[in-house]
Design an enzyme around this catalytic site. Structure first.
Site, PDB file in Angstrom:
ATOM      1  N   ASP A 149      44.287  39.609  39.374  1.00  0.00           N
ATOM      2  CA  ASP A 149      43.448  39.327  40.541  1.00  0.00           C
ATOM      3  C   ASP A 149      42.487  38.185  40.223  1.00  0.00           C
ATOM      4  OD1 ASP A 149      42.666  39.685  43.164  1.00  0.00           O
ATOM      5  OD2 ASP A 149      41.102  41.123  42.660  1.00  0.00           O
ATOM      6  N   TYR A 151      39.634  35.089  41.741  1.00  0.00           N
ATOM      7  CA  TYR A 151      38.281  35.146  42.316  1.00  0.00           C
ATOM      8  C   TYR A 151      38.010  33.801  42.982  1.00  0.00           C
ATOM      9  CZ  TYR A 151      33.366  36.875  42.075  1.00  0.00           C
ATOM     10  OH  TYR A 151      32.100  37.358  42.343  1.00  0.00           O
ATOM     11  N   HIS A 156      32.716  34.213  48.886  1.00  0.00           N
ATOM     12  CA  HIS A 156      32.583  35.586  48.378  1.00  0.00           C
ATOM     13  C   HIS A 156      31.827  35.581  47.056  1.00  0.00           C
ATOM     14  CE1 HIS A 156      33.702  39.694  47.190  1.00  0.00           C
ATOM     15  NE2 HIS A 156      34.153  39.194  46.049  1.00  0.00           N
ATOM     16  N   ARG A 165      22.004  37.676  41.406  1.00  0.00           N
ATOM     17  CA  ARG A 165      21.287  36.533  40.793  1.00  0.00           C
ATOM     18  C   ARG A 165      20.889  35.568  41.900  1.00  0.00           C
ATOM     19  NH1 ARG A 165      25.947  37.449  38.124  1.00  0.00           N
ATOM     20  NH2 ARG A 165      26.917  35.837  39.379  1.00  0.00           N
ATOM     21  N   GLU A 221      38.795  44.567  50.091  1.00  0.00           N
ATOM     22  CA  GLU A 221      38.697  43.130  49.815  1.00  0.00           C
ATOM     23  C   GLU A 221      39.890  42.443  50.454  1.00  0.00           C
ATOM     24  OE1 GLU A 221      38.115  42.303  45.623  1.00  0.00           O
ATOM     25  OE2 GLU A 221      35.966  42.692  45.810  1.00  0.00           O
ATOM     26  N   GLU A 223      42.439  39.723  50.763  1.00  0.00           N
ATOM     27  CA  GLU A 223      43.025  38.736  49.851  1.00  0.00           C
ATOM     28  C   GLU A 223      44.450  38.401  50.289  1.00  0.00           C
ATOM     29  OE1 GLU A 223      42.620  39.561  45.678  1.00  0.00           O
ATOM     30  OE2 GLU A 223      40.777  40.731  45.938  1.00  0.00           O
ATOM     31  N   ASP A 255      42.435  44.663  48.065  1.00  0.00           N
ATOM     32  CA  ASP A 255      42.003  45.077  46.728  1.00  0.00           C
ATOM     33  C   ASP A 255      40.858  46.072  46.883  1.00  0.00           C
ATOM     34  OD1 ASP A 255      41.410  45.210  44.018  1.00  0.00           O
ATOM     35  OD2 ASP A 255      40.189  43.398  44.056  1.00  0.00           O
ATOM     36  N   ARG A 259      32.488  50.294  44.778  1.00  0.00           N
ATOM     37  CA  ARG A 259      31.371  49.464  44.332  1.00  0.00           C
ATOM     38  C   ARG A 259      30.416  50.190  43.394  1.00  0.00           C
ATOM     39  NH1 ARG A 259      33.730  44.804  45.147  1.00  0.00           N
ATOM     40  NH2 ARG A 259      34.195  44.376  47.340  1.00  0.00           N
ATOM     41  N   GLN A 262      32.093  50.385  40.091  1.00  0.00           N
ATOM     42  CA  GLN A 262      32.152  49.013  39.559  1.00  0.00           C
ATOM     43  C   GLN A 262      30.806  48.596  38.954  1.00  0.00           C
ATOM     44  OE1 GLN A 262      33.402  46.212  42.565  1.00  0.00           O
ATOM     45  NE2 GLN A 262      33.508  44.480  41.170  1.00  0.00           N
ATOM     46  N   TYR A 266      31.295  47.572  34.943  1.00  0.00           N
ATOM     47  CA  TYR A 266      31.945  46.257  34.863  1.00  0.00           C
ATOM     48  C   TYR A 266      31.484  45.381  33.704  1.00  0.00           C
ATOM     49  CZ  TYR A 266      28.229  43.204  36.755  1.00  0.00           C
ATOM     50  OH  TYR A 266      27.091  42.487  36.935  1.00  0.00           O
ATOM     51  N   LYS A 275      38.839  49.451  40.550  1.00  0.00           N
ATOM     52  CA  LYS A 275      39.862  48.701  41.280  1.00  0.00           C
ATOM     53  C   LYS A 275      41.244  49.339  41.153  1.00  0.00           C
ATOM     54  CE  LYS A 275      37.311  44.882  42.095  1.00  0.00           C
ATOM     55  NZ  LYS A 275      37.237  44.134  43.336  1.00  0.00           N
ATOM     56  N   THR A 279      45.881  49.494  45.391  1.00  0.00           N
ATOM     57  CA  THR A 279      45.947  48.156  45.976  1.00  0.00           C
ATOM     58  C   THR A 279      47.022  48.226  47.053  1.00  0.00           C
ATOM     59  OG1 THR A 279      45.415  47.156  43.832  1.00  0.00           O
ATOM     60  CG2 THR A 279      46.343  45.697  45.517  1.00  0.00           C
ATOM     61  N   THR A 382      38.799  37.765  46.998  1.00  0.00           N
ATOM     62  CA  THR A 382      38.353  37.986  48.369  1.00  0.00           C
ATOM     63  C   THR A 382      38.103  36.659  49.074  1.00  0.00           C
ATOM     64  OG1 THR A 382      37.255  39.950  47.528  1.00  0.00           O
ATOM     65  CG2 THR A 382      36.674  39.245  49.761  1.00  0.00           C
ATOM     66  N   GLU A 396      29.605  42.252  51.296  1.00  0.00           N
ATOM     67  CA  GLU A 396      28.964  41.059  51.847  1.00  0.00           C
ATOM     68  C   GLU A 396      28.414  41.321  53.245  1.00  0.00           C
ATOM     69  OE1 GLU A 396      31.858  37.585  50.973  1.00  0.00           O
ATOM     70  OE2 GLU A 396      32.867  39.460  50.488  1.00  0.00           O
TER      71      GLU A 396
END
Ligand code: MN
Length: 449
Positions: A149, A151, A156, A165, A221, A223, A255, A259, A262, A266, A275, A279, A382, A396
């Site tokens: 997978d 990114y 996203h 951040r 997600e 995709e 996907d 959360r 995760q 992660y 994950k 799928t 995503t 999001e």
């Protein structure tokens, strides 16, 4: 008729390689296919289908019907490369047919297009090979050996990065490296398979130790999936110029993401159990040929962005390596169903929001010598647009579970509830061409045990 597809890989997606199978004027004697939103005669996606008799085998979608490719072969309606594809696809997996690369796949497309056209002399013989889609089940098209997978959805990555951040949402490697992680192939399922809410380690914000509980922040997600066609030998990278020729087709890919699991697991190695529980993919393989009219140039990069390194750069990929595909996510809840409200749109995005092309993903994946096998599957990551209505995940849309969405039933959602159904669609439109779609990618959430 334009020149053959069998040129160099560099020629493969040039507009000159549009051929008679793309003509907007084509109509089929399968009446339901004319104007069909997904499967008009210009699409002809390939899948593995459980027809009413005998074992699963290769089928081609045409409107509301499915063509049995093995029956075509048995009736003597295929020869040469088209027959070679059909023979390789006569079992219950398309791995062998994907390994053949583009020549036999294109030969089959051209032959089937001719057989299904209005006025085809072979109509009576082909009619005996056609089944109503409603009486068939479309299965996973191949045994997926490896799933990776990526990114590549930069909006996203930016929006999710901002949650953690605010001043520095994108990591410094993002615009240099097509970021990815190795996913889990064993839990890939075709559209229609329910998804059981996973359990896992979750750390409540007010506690220093985790609990083992049902996921409370279940998300989707949006995709695209990329099917590998011909693979490469270990130690033999695929160049950016050749990469498009190693792609056997495309699908929609959800996907599913837990959360809360995760967030705790992660670091430092990336997603794992958040994950790998499920799928979901749309089961029809949309061929690169069907998508030729919907190729697009790579989106111009802002002036401050670095140029990709030379191994990721190919002029044909820059000019034609992206796609213009409209992507949609919809939801239905039991309460909405009881009120007859149908599906509610959560998002409308487009494949043009990918920062890297499928060819760049293949090239990067193999650049260290890693071998890809036929029917390996790549997820794009995503695909969100810049706007709130274009977000490809609830993470999001709800800003990390802070701003609920309101459904037509009056219900609200931060994340998915049990018995919610998520539906993804992909549609391609371009003036002068027949619109095509990917079929459905949907699944319903079932409670944990
Ligand atoms: Mn993903």
């Amino acid at each position: 008729m334009p020149r053959s597809y069998r040129g160099t890989a560099k020629d493969k997606f040039m507009p000159a390689n549009l051929d008679v199978t793309h003509a907007v004027s084509l109509r089929s004697w399968v009446a339901s296919s004319n104007g069909h939103p997904d499967f008009p005669i210009q699409n002809l996606p390939i899948g593995i289908v459980s027809f009413q008799s005998e074992g699963p085998r290769c089928g081609i979608a045409i409107g509301g019907s499915i063509l049995d490719v093995r029956a075509l072969l048995k009736n003597g309606l295929l020869d040469g490369d088209a027959a070679a594809f059909a023979e390789a696809a006569s079992g219950s997996r398309l791995n062998g047919a994907l390994a053949l690369g583009s020549g036999p796949r294109i030969a089959l497309r051209r032959r089937v297009s001719a057989l299904l056209q209005e006025g085809a002399a072979e109509r009576a013989a082909v009619e005996s090979c056609i089944h109503e889609a409603e009486s068939c089940a479309v299965l996973l098209p191949a045994a997926v050996g490896g799933y990776t997978d990526f990114y590549t959805g930069i909006h996203h990555a930016t929006t999710v990065g901002k949650l953690f951040r605010p001043n520095n949402p994108l990591m410094p490697n993002y615009k240099w490296v097509p970021i990815a992680y190795h996913g889990r192939a064993s839990s890939i399922r075709p559209s229609g398979t329910p998804v059981k809410r996973p359990k896992g380690q979750i750390k409540p914000p007010d506690s220093s130790s985790p609990v083992f509980e049902s996921c409370r922040q279940l998300d989707y997600e949006l995709e695209l999936g990329i099917w590998i066609g011909e693979g490469n030998e270990l130690g033999e990278p695929i160049s950016a110029a050749d990469a498009a020729d190693h792609i056997g087709g495309y699908c929609l890919l959800n996907d599913w993401s837990a959360r809360d699991i995760q967030a705790w697991e992660y670091q430092p190695l990336g997603p794992f159990l958040a994950k790998s529980f499920a799928t979901t993919i749309s089961p029809w393989i949309i061929t690169p040929e069907a998508l030729v009219p919907f190729r697009a140039s790579q989106a111009p990069r802002p002036p401050d962005d670095p140029e990709p390194l030379p191994y990721l750069t190919d002029p044909v990929d820059i000019a034609h390596g992206a796609f213009d595909i409209e992507l949609e996510v919809l939801i239905a809840t039991p309460k909405m169903a009881r009120a007859g409200q149908g599906y509610h749109r959560l998002s409308l995005s487009n494949a043009r929001h990918m920062y890297w092309t499928p060819a760049q993903m293949v090239t990067h994946h193999t650049s260290n010598g890693c071998g890809l096998n036929p029917a390996d599957l790549l997820g794009t990551g995503t695909i969100s647009g810049p706007g709130k209505e274009e977000a490809g995940s609830l993470l999001e849309t709800t800003q990390g579970g802070r701003a609920p969405i309101v459904l037509p039933s009056g219900e609200t959602r931060m994340f998915l509830e049990d018995y919610d159904e998520v539906l993804m669609l992909a549609r391609c439109h371009r003036e002068g061409f027949a619109s095509i779609g990917f079929g459905v990618c949907k699944s319903i959430i079932l409670p944990s045990d």
